[in-house]
Structures are given as C-alpha cells and as structure tokens.
Design a protein around this motif. Sequence first.
Motif, PDB file in Angstrom:
ATOM      1  N   ASP A  81       0.830  -1.206   0.000  1.00 27.80           N
ATOM      2  CA  ASP A  81       0.000   0.000   0.000  1.00 27.80           C
ATOM      3  C   ASP A  81       0.865   1.256   0.000  1.00 27.80           C
ATOM      4  O   ASP A  81       0.565   2.232  -0.700  1.00 27.80           O
ATOM      5  CB  ASP A  81      -0.917   0.023   1.221  1.00 27.80           C
ATOM      6  CG  ASP A  81      -2.109  -0.910   1.082  1.00 27.80           C
ATOM      7  OD1 ASP A  81      -2.249  -1.538   0.012  1.00 27.80           O
ATOM      8  OD2 ASP A  81      -2.892  -1.017   2.043  1.00 27.80           O
ATOM      9  N   GLU A  82       1.932   1.255   0.785  1.00 25.12           N
ATOM     10  CA  GLU A  82       2.816   2.425   0.838  1.00 25.12           C
ATOM     11  C   GLU A  82       3.469   2.677  -0.512  1.00 25.12           C
ATOM     12  O   GLU A  82       3.564   3.824  -0.972  1.00 25.12           O
ATOM     13  CB  GLU A  82       3.887   2.224   1.911  1.00 25.12           C
ATOM     14  CG  GLU A  82       3.368   2.322   3.327  1.00 25.12           C
ATOM     15  CD  GLU A  82       4.427   1.983   4.356  1.00 25.12           C
ATOM     16  OE1 GLU A  82       4.393   2.572   5.447  1.00 25.12           O
ATOM     17  OE2 GLU A  82       5.298   1.128   4.074  1.00 25.12           O
ATOM     18  N   ALA A  87       3.573   5.913  -5.527  1.00 27.91           N
ATOM     19  CA  ALA A  87       3.492   6.020  -6.982  1.00 27.91           C
ATOM     20  C   ALA A  87       2.335   6.903  -7.426  1.00 27.91           C
ATOM     21  O   ALA A  87       2.401   7.547  -8.473  1.00 27.91           O
ATOM     22  CB  ALA A  87       3.348   4.628  -7.599  1.00 27.91           C
ATOM     23  N   ALA A  88       1.271   6.942  -6.617  1.00 25.30           N
ATOM     24  CA  ALA A  88       0.048   7.635  -7.037  1.00 25.30           C
ATOM     25  C   ALA A  88      -0.075   9.060  -6.516  1.00 25.30           C
ATOM     26  O   ALA A  88      -0.841   9.855  -7.077  1.00 25.30           O
ATOM     27  CB  ALA A  88      -1.173   6.832  -6.582  1.00 25.30           C
ATOM     28  N   ALA A  89       0.643   9.404  -5.450  1.00 25.31           N
ATOM     29  CA  ALA A  89       0.366  10.647  -4.724  1.00 25.31           C
ATOM     30  C   ALA A  89       0.432  11.893  -5.604  1.00 25.31           C
ATOM     31  O   ALA A  89      -0.482  12.725  -5.594  1.00 25.31           O
ATOM     32  CB  ALA A  89       1.319  10.778  -3.539  1.00 25.31           C
ATOM     33  N   SER A  90       1.499  12.049  -6.368  1.00 19.70           N
ATOM     34  CA  SER A  90       1.637  13.273  -7.167  1.00 19.70           C
ATOM     35  C   SER A  90       0.556  13.353  -8.242  1.00 19.70           C
ATOM     36  O   SER A  90       0.026  14.436  -8.532  1.00 19.70           O
ATOM     37  CB  SER A  90       3.029  13.342  -7.799  1.00 19.70           C
ATOM     38  OG  SER A  90       3.247  12.251  -8.683  1.00 19.70           O
ATOM     39  N   THR A  91       0.200  12.213  -8.821  1.00 18.49           N
ATOM     40  CA  THR A  91      -0.851  12.192  -9.841  1.00 18.49           C
ATOM     41  C   THR A  91      -2.210  12.488  -9.219  1.00 18.49           C
ATOM     42  O   THR A  91      -3.057  13.149  -9.832  1.00 18.49           O
ATOM     43  CB  THR A  91      -0.874  10.827 -10.547  1.00 18.49           C
ATOM     44  OG1 THR A  91       0.411  10.585 -11.130  1.00 18.49           O
ATOM     45  CG2 THR A  91      -1.924  10.796 -11.641  1.00 18.49           C
ATOM     46  N   MET A  92      -2.434  12.013  -8.003  1.00 18.72           N
ATOM     47  CA  MET A  92      -3.688  12.313  -7.316  1.00 18.72           C
ATOM     48  C   MET A  92      -3.826  13.807  -7.054  1.00 18.72           C
ATOM     49  O   MET A  92      -4.909  14.381  -7.215  1.00 18.72           O
ATOM     50  CB  MET A  92      -3.776  11.521  -6.014  1.00 18.72           C
ATOM     51  CG  MET A  92      -3.920  10.016  -6.224  1.00 18.72           C
ATOM     52  SD  MET A  92      -3.960   9.075  -4.671  1.00 18.72           S
ATOM     53  CE  MET A  92      -5.559   9.579  -4.008  1.00 18.72           C
ATOM     54  N   HIS A  93      -2.740  14.450  -6.668  1.00 20.22           N
ATOM     55  CA  HIS A  93      -2.784  15.900  -6.461  1.00 20.22           C
ATOM     56  C   HIS A  93      -3.043  16.626  -7.783  1.00 20.22           C
ATOM     57  O   HIS A  93      -3.788  17.614  -7.819  1.00 20.22           O
ATOM     58  CB  HIS A  93      -1.485  16.381  -5.826  1.00 20.22           C
ATOM     59  CG  HIS A  93      -1.409  16.123  -4.351  1.00 20.22           C
ATOM     60  ND1 HIS A  93      -2.078  16.894  -3.420  1.00 20.22           N
ATOM     61  CD2 HIS A  93      -0.767  15.160  -3.640  1.00 20.22           C
ATOM     62  CE1 HIS A  93      -1.846  16.431  -2.207  1.00 20.22           C
ATOM     63  NE2 HIS A  93      -1.052  15.377  -2.309  1.00 20.22           N
ATOM     64  N   HIS A 117      -5.820   6.086   0.271  1.00 21.75           N
ATOM     65  CA  HIS A 117      -5.262   7.440   0.223  1.00 21.75           C
ATOM     66  C   HIS A 117      -6.307   8.375  -0.364  1.00 21.75           C
ATOM     67  O   HIS A 117      -7.116   7.971  -1.207  1.00 21.75           O
ATOM     68  CB  HIS A 117      -3.993   7.479  -0.632  1.00 21.75           C
ATOM     69  CG  HIS A 117      -3.218   8.761  -0.500  1.00 21.75           C
ATOM     70  ND1 HIS A 117      -2.754   9.234   0.708  1.00 21.75           N
ATOM     71  CD2 HIS A 117      -2.827   9.683  -1.428  1.00 21.75           C
ATOM     72  CE1 HIS A 117      -2.101  10.371   0.521  1.00 21.75           C
ATOM     73  NE2 HIS A 117      -2.148  10.666  -0.762  1.00 21.75           N
ATOM     74  N   GLN A 118      -6.283   9.624   0.099  1.00 20.35           N
ATOM     75  CA  GLN A 118      -7.281  10.595  -0.344  1.00 20.35           C
ATOM     76  C   GLN A 118      -6.665  11.980  -0.407  1.00 20.35           C
ATOM     77  O   GLN A 118      -5.829  12.341   0.417  1.00 20.35           O
ATOM     78  CB  GLN A 118      -8.472  10.599   0.624  1.00 20.35           C
ATOM     79  CG  GLN A 118      -9.536  11.641   0.310  1.00 20.35           C
ATOM     80  CD  GLN A 118     -10.806  11.431   1.108  1.00 20.35           C
ATOM     81  OE1 GLN A 118     -11.339  10.322   1.156  1.00 20.35           O
ATOM     82  NE2 GLN A 118     -11.298  12.483   1.753  1.00 20.35           N
TER      83      GLN A 118
END
Length: 253
Positions: A81-82, A87-93, A117-118
């Motif tokens: 999950d981490e 991998a997803a955090a910057s794209t989510m922002h 994550h949200q």
Amino acid sequence: MVPPPPGTQSVDRASDLVARVVRTPGPVTFSELAESSGLARSTTSRLLAALERAELLARDEEGGWVPGGLFDLYATRRTDDELLVDAAASTMHALNERTGETVNLGVARRGTVVQIHQVEAVFYLGSRDWVGTDVPAHCSALGKVLYAFDALPVPGGALDRLTPRSVTTSEELTAQLPGIRADGFAVTVDELEPGLTGIGAPVRRHGTVIAALGVSGPTFRLAEDARATAAVVAAHARAVSARLDHQPHRGAA
C-alpha cells in the motif's frame, strides 16, 4: 553550480555513482560508470569497492553494477500500500487540481474496496474522509472497476440497497461490467448515498489491475459532465500505472 563543501568530494562522487546505477533500468558496466561520471578509472574502482562493501551497490553474474542489498531490504520493509501511494500521490494531487474534487485510491480487500489514500476537495462542499473505510463495492465506482477487471470477485445473491439507485442483485451488477471494461471507467450516481457521484478508473501494474483511482463529489457538480471527467480520471490512472511499471514487481497491492 555551487561547489561542494570542503571534505565532501568523495561522498559526492560516491553518491553520484549510486544515483547513476539506481536510475538505469539494467546493469551498468564499470566503463560506462567511469565515462559518464568523468572520474578516473582508479577513483571509480575505489569508490565502487567501498559502495559494494556497504551493500549500496552489487555486481550481477556478468559483472555489471546494480543496486545493492540495502535497497532490497528497504523495499521489503515497506508495504505494498505504501509503495502504491508513493506512486500515485503526485498524480492524485494533479487530478485534484484539475477537477477540484475529492480524489481517492482504493484497493480490493476483505471482499470489498478499501480506500488507502485521499486528497481533499478544494470546495467547501465536498466528500467525506474515506481512508480506511470499507465501502460497499457494488455501490462504488472504484468497486465496480475492481469487479470489472477481476480484481474483486462478484458477490452472489442479493446486494444491499443503500439508495433507490443502488444495484441490488449480482446479475444486475454483472451486466454492467462489460460496459465498464469497454469504457475504461465506471460512474455511479446516487448509488452509495443520495447526492453523491463517483467516477473510477483502473490502475494496473504490469498489466494486472491492482487498484482503482477516482473522484467523488456532489452529483450537481459531477453528474452532467461525468463522462468527460471520467476520461480525465482514466488518463491520470494510466499515469499511475506507468509509474508502477517502473517499480520492481512484488505482486498485487
């Protein structure tokens, strides 16, 4: 360029060699490292030997340089999950900035979809904090994506009716899945709760769907242009997938 502080030249040179090896997809030869770094071959040899002793670098069977055992040790201490969130955090922002809505990342777990994550909506009227919450997958855009791409088994029998628009049978849910696969996204309008619309798209790792990325928000903001927004969500999900494909394969998250 600012010169390095006195006494750190060897550290800077060694760090540069590690960075060159880690950033290269495959093994790097000694000659390639010496040439690309601009270091003398004797200096390169001495630094590589020290880095090998420290397990920061290692040699493969053919003598090429690869990341050392310490990198593997660090990776195994981190959960799937981490790594997925990283991998997803910057794209989510980026997706949040594009849409203004709440952005969620969900995975299949315990027979349902769990948000891991949200990113909060920019609006005063947005969605709740879903992280760690088990969401009824048959009423969720993320859940329907996971069903459609076989990351989550379709439940049998009757399904809970949470709103008048909820899917209530496995047959009805199954009938929706080919369209979701063809579109590459799922949209739910007022199915989880009245006034809430969700849009989700698959996140893949090495071709296998391991998660779903989505946005959620008030129906009055999202429903009318849901398909256009879904195309944006799907594009961002593909960006996360591309980033995951460059991580070492450790199985599904």
